[in-house]
Design a protein around this motif. Structure first.
Motif, PDB file in Angstrom:
ATOM      1  N   LEU A 208       4.823   0.185  -2.878  1.00 41.63           N
ATOM      2  CA  LEU A 208       3.880  -0.515  -1.956  1.00 41.63           C
ATOM      3  C   LEU A 208       2.588  -0.355  -2.955  1.00 41.63           C
ATOM      4  O   LEU A 208       1.898  -1.023  -3.168  1.00 41.63           O
ATOM      5  CB  LEU A 208       3.640  -0.223  -0.531  1.00 41.63           C
ATOM      6  N   TYR A 209       2.303   1.200  -3.274  1.00 42.03           N
ATOM      7  CA  TYR A 209       1.155   1.344  -4.043  1.00 42.03           C
ATOM      8  C   TYR A 209       1.297   0.910  -5.391  1.00 42.03           C
ATOM      9  O   TYR A 209       0.254   0.422  -5.817  1.00 42.03           O
ATOM     10  CB  TYR A 209       1.039   3.016  -3.967  1.00 42.03           C
ATOM     11  N   ALA A 210       2.584   0.912  -6.090  1.00 39.31           N
ATOM     12  CA  ALA A 210       2.646   0.530  -7.310  1.00 39.31           C
ATOM     13  C   ALA A 210       2.755  -1.148  -7.630  1.00 39.31           C
ATOM     14  O   ALA A 210       2.536  -1.427  -8.652  1.00 39.31           O
ATOM     15  CB  ALA A 210       3.693   1.126  -7.997  1.00 39.31           C
ATOM     16  N   SER A 211       3.295  -1.797  -6.597  1.00 38.32           N
ATOM     17  CA  SER A 211       3.593  -3.222  -6.443  1.00 38.32           C
ATOM     18  C   SER A 211       4.561  -3.415  -7.428  1.00 38.32           C
ATOM     19  O   SER A 211       4.221  -4.670  -8.288  1.00 38.32           O
ATOM     20  CB  SER A 211       2.179  -3.943  -6.747  1.00 38.32           C
ATOM     21  N   SER A 212       5.408  -2.495  -7.742  1.00 35.77           N
ATOM     22  CA  SER A 212       6.318  -2.785  -8.798  1.00 35.77           C
ATOM     23  C   SER A 212       7.871  -1.880  -8.462  1.00 35.77           C
ATOM     24  O   SER A 212       7.491  -0.604  -8.114  1.00 35.77           O
ATOM     25  CB  SER A 212       5.942  -2.661 -10.167  1.00 35.77           C
ATOM     26  N   PHE A 213       8.896  -2.546  -8.716  1.00 34.95           N
ATOM     27  CA  PHE A 213      10.025  -1.696  -8.871  1.00 34.95           C
ATOM     28  C   PHE A 213      10.391  -1.038 -10.101  1.00 34.95           C
ATOM     29  O   PHE A 213      11.156  -0.227 -10.465  1.00 34.95           O
ATOM     30  CB  PHE A 213      11.251  -2.510  -8.335  1.00 34.95           C
ATOM     31  N   ASN A 214       9.624  -1.398 -11.243  1.00 34.20           N
ATOM     32  CA  ASN A 214       9.722  -0.772 -12.494  1.00 34.20           C
ATOM     33  C   ASN A 214       9.197   0.742 -12.495  1.00 34.20           C
ATOM     34  O   ASN A 214       8.171   0.933 -12.244  1.00 34.20           O
ATOM     35  CB  ASN A 214       9.144  -1.674 -13.498  1.00 34.20           C
ATOM     36  N   LEU A 215      10.106   1.586 -13.220  1.00 34.71           N
ATOM     37  CA  LEU A 215       9.739   2.912 -13.220  1.00 34.71           C
ATOM     38  C   LEU A 215       8.519   3.223 -13.972  1.00 34.71           C
ATOM     39  O   LEU A 215       7.625   3.903 -13.825  1.00 34.71           O
ATOM     40  CB  LEU A 215      10.744   3.849 -13.788  1.00 34.71           C
TER      41      LEU A 215
ATOM     42  N   TRP B 272      -2.330   0.073   6.077  1.00 31.67           N
ATOM     43  CA  TRP B 272      -3.590   0.459   5.151  1.00 31.67           C
ATOM     44  C   TRP B 272      -3.891  -0.184   3.833  1.00 31.67           C
ATOM     45  O   TRP B 272      -4.931  -0.538   3.791  1.00 31.67           O
ATOM     46  CB  TRP B 272      -3.235   1.983   4.877  1.00 31.67           C
ATOM     47  N   LEU B 273      -2.812  -0.573   3.390  1.00 33.92           N
ATOM     48  CA  LEU B 273      -2.972  -1.417   1.864  1.00 33.92           C
ATOM     49  C   LEU B 273      -3.358  -2.755   2.101  1.00 33.92           C
ATOM     50  O   LEU B 273      -4.516  -3.222   1.436  1.00 33.92           O
ATOM     51  CB  LEU B 273      -1.747  -1.158   1.027  1.00 33.92           C
ATOM     52  N   VAL B 274      -3.069  -3.372   3.261  1.00 38.53           N
ATOM     53  CA  VAL B 274      -3.453  -4.752   3.535  1.00 38.53           C
ATOM     54  C   VAL B 274      -4.895  -4.715   4.093  1.00 38.53           C
ATOM     55  O   VAL B 274      -5.846  -5.482   3.643  1.00 38.53           O
ATOM     56  CB  VAL B 274      -2.590  -5.313   4.706  1.00 38.53           C
ATOM     57  N   PHE B 275      -5.230  -3.779   4.781  1.00 35.46           N
ATOM     58  CA  PHE B 275      -6.603  -3.534   5.421  1.00 35.46           C
ATOM     59  C   PHE B 275      -7.641  -3.033   4.528  1.00 35.46           C
ATOM     60  O   PHE B 275      -8.802  -3.622   4.436  1.00 35.46           O
ATOM     61  CB  PHE B 275      -6.705  -2.399   6.540  1.00 35.46           C
ATOM     62  N   THR B 276      -7.289  -2.405   3.493  1.00 36.29           N
ATOM     63  CA  THR B 276      -8.239  -1.942   2.232  1.00 36.29           C
ATOM     64  C   THR B 276      -8.319  -2.962   1.155  1.00 36.29           C
ATOM     65  O   THR B 276      -8.997  -2.802   0.239  1.00 36.29           O
ATOM     66  CB  THR B 276      -7.807  -0.579   1.849  1.00 36.29           C
ATOM     67  N   GLY B 277      -7.680  -4.059   1.328  1.00 35.28           N
ATOM     68  CA  GLY B 277      -7.710  -5.358   0.103  1.00 35.28           C
ATOM     69  C   GLY B 277      -6.821  -4.908  -0.973  1.00 35.28           C
ATOM     70  O   GLY B 277      -7.091  -5.424  -1.937  1.00 35.28           O
ATOM     71  N   HIS B 278      -5.752  -4.129  -0.766  1.00 35.26           N
ATOM     72  CA  HIS B 278      -4.959  -3.827  -1.825  1.00 35.26           C
ATOM     73  C   HIS B 278      -4.147  -5.203  -2.391  1.00 35.26           C
ATOM     74  O   HIS B 278      -3.862  -5.325  -3.293  1.00 35.26           O
ATOM     75  CB  HIS B 278      -3.902  -2.868  -1.757  1.00 35.26           C
ATOM     76  N   TYR B 279      -3.670  -5.895  -1.355  1.00 33.80           N
ATOM     77  CA  TYR B 279      -2.890  -7.196  -1.653  1.00 33.80           C
ATOM     78  C   TYR B 279      -3.997  -8.351  -1.643  1.00 33.80           C
ATOM     79  O   TYR B 279      -5.095  -8.421  -1.144  1.00 33.80           O
ATOM     80  CB  TYR B 279      -1.957  -7.338  -0.656  1.00 33.80           C
ATOM     81  N   GLY B 280      -3.575  -9.372  -2.457  1.00 34.73           N
ATOM     82  CA  GLY B 280      -4.447 -10.530  -2.611  1.00 34.73           C
ATOM     83  C   GLY B 280      -4.648 -11.221  -0.988  1.00 34.73           C
ATOM     84  O   GLY B 280      -3.635 -11.479  -0.570  1.00 34.73           O
ATOM     85  N   GLY B 281      -5.791 -11.751  -0.762  1.00 35.40           N
ATOM     86  CA  GLY B 281      -5.965 -12.434   0.626  1.00 35.40           C
ATOM     87  C   GLY B 281      -6.425 -11.537   1.616  1.00 35.40           C
ATOM     88  O   GLY B 281      -6.528 -11.876   2.580  1.00 35.40           O
ATOM     89  N   ALA B 282      -5.984 -10.068   1.204  1.00 34.71           N
ATOM     90  CA  ALA B 282      -6.613  -9.180   2.395  1.00 34.71           C
ATOM     91  C   ALA B 282      -8.086  -8.967   2.316  1.00 34.71           C
ATOM     92  O   ALA B 282      -8.856  -9.309   1.553  1.00 34.71           O
ATOM     93  CB  ALA B 282      -5.895  -7.760   2.119  1.00 34.71           C
TER      94      ALA B 282
END
Length: 351
Positions: free
Chosen positions: A174-181, A339-349
């Motif tokens: 969720l923090y990295a927004s990726s499954f790529n190592l 927390w990530l949605v509330f702080t605007g980590h994702y688009g549209g948050a």
């Protein structure tokens, strides 16, 4: 490299030779480090117990792992008369191969990875989940009560803690927004105060790092969670009937899984191949050195736990996995995503 071999040897053969060399360039050093990890394990235990440990074969006992390997190679392979011979011999191979192929997606440095796939974490999760089959097969094929009980214990244990590990990994994803190592490592650059290149100091991810470390101990059957090999109860668990190279393959697979978990902890929470501090002179040191140093540090903690923590009872082990780690990790996924949605980590948050 691949393009050069294809131009020299043709498309098909060139591709094969180039990738074979890349596989060997990863597999051979990994196996060499795995051999030396057995020496380090025994040295740390000896240090904790005020003993010397291996100190006779080679300087400081460094040749002891190779002497042990030669001894196992020269021993006779004994197959119990009542065993299912095909499954009995295939099981160690499965454990070894699955432990080795998982290293294909580990980034040793920026761009230095055999398969930089977008679902690297899912690949690792799938391969580690398959690892239990080698242990179940070895316990069942021996046609003996102690190995069978050890195999069943290991299956239950690995399944229990893989669920928690999955949710813990989700928080990092969720923090990295990726499954790529590689993306996960790069997302940690200047992540803490614009200075530190690691997730460990993140207040939301630090508890998950602790849970992941403990779950990794259980996932790899390390003390205090080595119930499948509890010598006081099951002699040696699923390995009882194995000898010679079959036993060696089981041990190789086990130690490779331990090193893989150390590498995964380093990549998810310690910045992987990045230096711990974002300071220009530190980047002059190759990234694989930083990753190696972090793996050694985590492996030291693994050995420290084995030397100092008493073994859990089996009911305590299962209770910890299902009634403590699973609810906490599930709650933490909701907490981190909220927390990530509330702080605007994702688009549209909301900002």
């Amino acid at each position: 490299m691949v393009a050069w071999f294809q131009s020299e040897l043709g498309t098909g053969l060139g591709w094969f030779v180039a990738h074979l060399l890349l596989v060997l360039a990863i597999a051979l050093p990994v196996m060499a480090v795995m051999a030396m990890s057995t020496w380090m394990d025994r040295k740390v235990w000896a240090m904790m117990q005020l003993r010397k440990g291996p100190n006779v074969v080679g300087p400081f006992g460094l040749a002891q792992p190779f002497a042990d390997g030669l001894k196992l190679f020269l021993k006779e392979t004994i197959i119990p008369s009542g065993a299912s011979k095909g499954v009995f011999l295939i099981a160690p191979m499965i454990s070894f191969v699955l432990a080795l192929v998982a290293w294909a997606v580990i980034p040793f440095d920026a761009g230095l990875v055999l398969a930089d796939i977008n679902v690297g974490l899912l690949y690792l999760f799938a391969v580690s989940s398959l690892g239990v089959y080698g242990i179940i097969m070895s316990g069942w094929a021996s046609n003996s009560r102690y190995p069978f009980l050890g195999g069943l214990r290991s299956a239950a244990q690995m399944v229990s803690y893989e669920v928690s590990i999955g949710f813990i990994i989700v928080t990092v994803v969720l923090y990295a927004s990726s499954f790529n190592l590689t993306d996960i490592v790069e997302s940690q650059k200047r992540a803490i105060l614009g200075v530190f290149n690691l997730n460990l100091l993140n207040p939301l991810l630090f508890p998950m790092a602790v849970l992941f470390f403990i779950s990794a101990l259980a996932e790899t059957n390390r003390p205090p969670f080595d119930l499948p090999e509890a010598e006081a109860e099951l002699v040696a668990g699923y390995q009882v009937e194995y000898s010679s190279m079959a036993f060696a393959l089981l041990m190789l697979g086990e130690y490779m899984n331990i090193l893989l978990m150390c590498a995964l902890i380093s990549i998810l929470f310690l910045g992987g191949y990045l230096p711990p501090v974002d300071w220009a002179p530190l980047y002059a040191i190759p990234g694989f050195f930083w990753l190696f140093a972090k793996i050694v540090l985590i492996f030291f903690l693994f050995a420290w736990v084995k030397a100092s923590v008493p073994r859990y009872r089996y009911d305590q082990l299962m209770r910890l996995g299902w009634k403590v780690f699973l609810p906490i990790s599930l709650f933490w996924v909701a907490l981190v995503s909220g927390w990530l949605v509330f702080t605007g980590h994702y688009g549209g948050a909301p900002a």
